[in-house]
Design a protein around this motif. Structure first.
Motif, PDB file in Angstrom:
ATOM      1  N   ASP A 199     -64.844 -15.370  23.629  1.00 52.19           N
ATOM      2  CA  ASP A 199     -64.486 -14.893  22.303  1.00 52.19           C
ATOM      3  C   ASP A 199     -65.468 -13.821  21.847  1.00 52.19           C
ATOM      4  O   ASP A 199     -66.678 -13.975  21.993  1.00 52.19           O
ATOM      5  CB  ASP A 199     -64.499 -16.039  21.286  1.00 52.19           C
ATOM      6  N   PRO A 200     -64.951 -12.740  21.277  1.00 46.32           N
ATOM      7  CA  PRO A 200     -65.875 -11.712  20.795  1.00 46.32           C
ATOM      8  C   PRO A 200     -66.567 -12.186  19.518  1.00 46.32           C
ATOM      9  O   PRO A 200     -65.927 -12.661  18.594  1.00 46.32           O
ATOM     10  CB  PRO A 200     -64.973 -10.518  20.525  1.00 46.32           C
ATOM     11  N   LEU A 201     -67.868 -12.075  19.497  1.00 49.69           N
ATOM     12  CA  LEU A 201     -68.646 -12.398  18.312  1.00 49.69           C
ATOM     13  C   LEU A 201     -69.170 -11.097  17.721  1.00 49.69           C
ATOM     14  O   LEU A 201     -69.416 -10.132  18.446  1.00 49.69           O
ATOM     15  CB  LEU A 201     -69.820 -13.313  18.673  1.00 49.69           C
ATOM     16  N   PRO A 202     -69.348 -11.056  16.413  1.00 55.47           N
ATOM     17  CA  PRO A 202     -69.849  -9.824  15.811  1.00 55.47           C
ATOM     18  C   PRO A 202     -71.282  -9.536  16.256  1.00 55.47           C
ATOM     19  O   PRO A 202     -71.977 -10.430  16.760  1.00 55.47           O
ATOM     20  CB  PRO A 202     -69.783 -10.111  14.306  1.00 55.47           C
ATOM     21  N   PRO A 203     -71.740  -8.316  16.090  1.00 53.61           N
ATOM     22  CA  PRO A 203     -73.120  -7.987  16.445  1.00 53.61           C
ATOM     23  C   PRO A 203     -74.092  -8.901  15.703  1.00 53.61           C
ATOM     24  O   PRO A 203     -73.898  -9.230  14.539  1.00 53.61           O
ATOM     25  CB  PRO A 203     -73.281  -6.533  15.983  1.00 53.61           C
ATOM     26  N   GLY A 204     -75.121  -9.312  16.410  1.00 55.90           N
ATOM     27  CA  GLY A 204     -76.116 -10.197  15.822  1.00 55.90           C
ATOM     28  C   GLY A 204     -75.811 -11.667  16.014  1.00 55.90           C
ATOM     29  O   GLY A 204     -76.572 -12.516  15.575  1.00 55.90           O
ATOM     30  N   MET A 205     -74.696 -11.991  16.672  1.00 53.25           N
ATOM     31  CA  MET A 205     -74.339 -13.389  16.948  1.00 53.25           C
ATOM     32  C   MET A 205     -74.140 -13.550  18.446  1.00 53.25           C
ATOM     33  O   MET A 205     -73.600 -12.661  19.105  1.00 53.25           O
ATOM     34  CB  MET A 205     -73.060 -13.794  16.205  1.00 53.25           C
ATOM     35  N   ALA A 206     -74.583 -14.703  18.974  1.00 55.61           N
ATOM     36  CA  ALA A 206     -74.440 -14.963  20.406  1.00 55.61           C
ATOM     37  C   ALA A 206     -74.273 -16.460  20.632  1.00 55.61           C
ATOM     38  O   ALA A 206     -74.762 -17.275  19.853  1.00 55.61           O
ATOM     39  CB  ALA A 206     -75.666 -14.454  21.167  1.00 55.61           C
ATOM     40  N   MET A 207     -73.582 -16.790  21.714  1.00 54.52           N
ATOM     41  CA  MET A 207     -73.443 -18.188  22.124  1.00 54.52           C
ATOM     42  C   MET A 207     -74.744 -18.646  22.777  1.00 54.52           C
ATOM     43  O   MET A 207     -75.358 -17.895  23.542  1.00 54.52           O
ATOM     44  CB  MET A 207     -72.304 -18.350  23.133  1.00 54.52           C
ATOM     45  N   LEU A 208     -75.161 -19.867  22.493  1.00 54.33           N
ATOM     46  CA  LEU A 208     -76.313 -20.460  23.168  1.00 54.33           C
ATOM     47  C   LEU A 208     -75.835 -21.081  24.474  1.00 54.33           C
ATOM     48  O   LEU A 208     -74.713 -21.604  24.538  1.00 54.33           O
ATOM     49  CB  LEU A 208     -76.966 -21.522  22.286  1.00 54.33           C
TER      50      LEU A 208
ATOM     51  N   ALA B 242     -81.585 -13.292   3.805  1.00 61.41           N
ATOM     52  CA  ALA B 242     -80.651 -14.366   3.465  1.00 61.41           C
ATOM     53  C   ALA B 242     -79.247 -13.840   3.178  1.00 61.41           C
ATOM     54  O   ALA B 242     -78.406 -14.577   2.685  1.00 61.41           O
ATOM     55  CB  ALA B 242     -81.171 -15.144   2.264  1.00 61.41           C
ATOM     56  N   VAL B 243     -78.994 -12.579   3.517  1.00 60.21           N
ATOM     57  CA  VAL B 243     -77.685 -11.968   3.273  1.00 60.21           C
ATOM     58  C   VAL B 243     -76.980 -11.768   4.610  1.00 60.21           C
ATOM     59  O   VAL B 243     -77.491 -11.095   5.497  1.00 60.21           O
ATOM     60  CB  VAL B 243     -77.851 -10.617   2.535  1.00 60.21           C
ATOM     61  N   LEU B 244     -75.796 -12.374   4.731  1.00 59.57           N
ATOM     62  CA  LEU B 244     -74.980 -12.196   5.933  1.00 59.57           C
ATOM     63  C   LEU B 244     -74.152 -10.925   5.800  1.00 59.57           C
ATOM     64  O   LEU B 244     -73.684 -10.608   4.702  1.00 59.57           O
ATOM     65  CB  LEU B 244     -74.020 -13.377   6.092  1.00 59.57           C
ATOM     66  N   ASP B 245     -73.963 -10.228   6.916  1.00 56.70           N
ATOM     67  CA  ASP B 245     -73.038  -9.096   6.822  1.00 56.70           C
ATOM     68  C   ASP B 245     -71.613  -9.661   6.852  1.00 56.70           C
ATOM     69  O   ASP B 245     -71.395 -10.791   7.277  1.00 56.70           O
ATOM     70  CB  ASP B 245     -73.316  -8.034   7.891  1.00 56.70           C
ATOM     71  N   PRO B 246     -70.629  -8.918   6.371  1.00 50.67           N
ATOM     72  CA  PRO B 246     -69.263  -9.448   6.250  1.00 50.67           C
ATOM     73  C   PRO B 246     -68.679  -9.956   7.571  1.00 50.67           C
ATOM     74  O   PRO B 246     -67.964 -10.959   7.588  1.00 50.67           O
ATOM     75  CB  PRO B 246     -68.462  -8.268   5.699  1.00 50.67           C
ATOM     76  N   ALA B 247     -68.969  -9.297   8.685  1.00 50.52           N
ATOM     77  CA  ALA B 247     -68.424  -9.750   9.973  1.00 50.52           C
ATOM     78  C   ALA B 247     -69.029 -11.097  10.365  1.00 50.52           C
ATOM     79  O   ALA B 247     -68.318 -11.978  10.861  1.00 50.52           O
ATOM     80  CB  ALA B 247     -68.703  -8.711  11.057  1.00 50.52           C
ATOM     81  N   GLN B 248     -70.308 -11.283  10.131  1.00 53.81           N
ATOM     82  CA  GLN B 248     -70.946 -12.568  10.428  1.00 53.81           C
ATOM     83  C   GLN B 248     -70.390 -13.665   9.515  1.00 53.81           C
ATOM     84  O   GLN B 248     -70.129 -14.781   9.963  1.00 53.81           O
ATOM     85  CB  GLN B 248     -72.463 -12.476  10.267  1.00 53.81           C
ATOM     86  N   ALA B 249     -70.195 -13.349   8.246  1.00 55.98           N
ATOM     87  CA  ALA B 249     -69.650 -14.332   7.304  1.00 55.98           C
ATOM     88  C   ALA B 249     -68.254 -14.774   7.732  1.00 55.98           C
ATOM     89  O   ALA B 249     -67.941 -15.971   7.710  1.00 55.98           O
ATOM     90  CB  ALA B 249     -69.625 -13.757   5.892  1.00 55.98           C
ATOM     91  N   ARG B 250     -67.403 -13.829   8.149  1.00 56.67           N
ATOM     92  CA  ARG B 250     -66.050 -14.181   8.602  1.00 56.67           C
ATOM     93  C   ARG B 250     -66.112 -15.044   9.856  1.00 56.67           C
ATOM     94  O   ARG B 250     -65.380 -16.021   9.989  1.00 56.67           O
ATOM     95  CB  ARG B 250     -65.224 -12.919   8.859  1.00 56.67           C
ATOM     96  N   ALA B 251     -66.986 -14.675  10.802  1.00 55.10           N
ATOM     97  CA  ALA B 251     -67.111 -15.463  12.037  1.00 55.10           C
ATOM     98  C   ALA B 251     -67.602 -16.877  11.735  1.00 55.10           C
ATOM     99  O   ALA B 251     -67.129 -17.850  12.337  1.00 55.10           O
ATOM    100  CB  ALA B 251     -68.057 -14.762  13.015  1.00 55.10           C
ATOM    101  N   LEU B 252     -68.512 -17.022  10.776  1.00 58.06           N
ATOM    102  CA  LEU B 252     -69.005 -18.355  10.415  1.00 58.06           C
ATOM    103  C   LEU B 252     -67.938 -19.168   9.689  1.00 58.06           C
ATOM    104  O   LEU B 252     -67.871 -20.389   9.845  1.00 58.06           O
ATOM    105  CB  LEU B 252     -70.275 -18.239   9.576  1.00 58.06           C
TER     106      LEU B 252
END
Length: 173
Positions: free
Chosen positions: A54-63, A75-85
C-alpha cells in the motif's frame, strides 16, 4: 388520640397478616446480565494495518515487525498523513479487541527531559486524534511519550495489538 391508637393497631395487624400469609405470586427472576459490547460486526473483515504494497504518504513507513512509523518534527500532521492515519484508525477499529500503542520520541532538547517529554506527548496526541477521527475508540489507544531517546529521532510509532515496541532496548527494557 384514641383514633390514632386504633389506626396504628389496625395498620400493625394488617402488616403482620401480610408477612404471615403465603404469597400467591411466584418470585421475580433476577434481571439478565447486559450483553457484552460488540466492537466489530460479526463476519466483518478486520484489516489491521496497511500491507507493505500500500502506498503511504511521505514521512510514513511500515515497520518490519508490524506497525507504522511516522516522521514528525512537530505536533502538526500534514493532511496526507492525517488521512492515512484516519484510514488506519478505521482498520484498527474493526479488530474485535486489543489495545493500540502510540510511542512518540523527539530529537531534542537533550538537556531538558521535561520539554522533550511534553513535545513527544503533543505528537502522540496528534496521532491519536487522527486515529480517533477514523473511528478507533480513544479508550483503546495507549500513549507512550518517550521524550528523547539515545538515537534522538523525531518519530511516532503506531503499534497494533501484539506488536512489540521497536524502542524497548533504547528504553532499557
Amino acid at each position: 388520640m384514641r383514633r390514632r391508637a386504633v389506626l396504628a393497631g389496625v395498620f400493625a395487624a394488617g402488616v403482620a397478616r401480610a408477612q404471615d400469609a403465603p404469597s400467591d405470586l411466584p418470585p421475580e427472576p433476577p434481571p439478565a446480565p447486559p450483553a457484552p459490547p460488540r466492537l466489530a460486526p460479526e463476519g466483518a473483515p478486520a484489516p489491521a494495518m496497511p500491507t507493505p504494497g500500500d502506498p503511504l504518504p511521505p514521512g510514513m513507513a511500515m515497520l518490519p515487525t508490524g506497525g507504522v512509523r511516522i516522521a514528525l518534527e512537530s505536533a502538526v500532521l500534514d493532511p496526507a498523513q492525517a488521512r492515512a492515519l484516519e484510514i488506519l484508525g478505521r482498520g484498527l477499529a474493526a479488530l474485535p479487541a486489543g489495545r493500540i500503542t502510540v510511542e512518540a520520541q523527539v530529537s531534542g532538547p537533550a538537556n531538558d527531559v521535561s520539554v522533550a517529554r511534553r513535545a513527544s506527548l503533543a505528537r502522540a496526541q496528534a496521532v491519536k486524534a487522527a486515529l480517533v477521527a477514523g473511528g478507533l475508540p480513544a479508550t483503546r489507544i495507549d500513549l507512550r511519550p518517550l521524550g528523547r531517546l539515545g538515537a534522538g529521532a523525531d518519530r511516532v510509532d503506531v503499534l497494533p495489538p501484539g506488536v512489540a515496541s521497536p524502542n524497548a532496548e533504547a528504553r532499557g527494557r
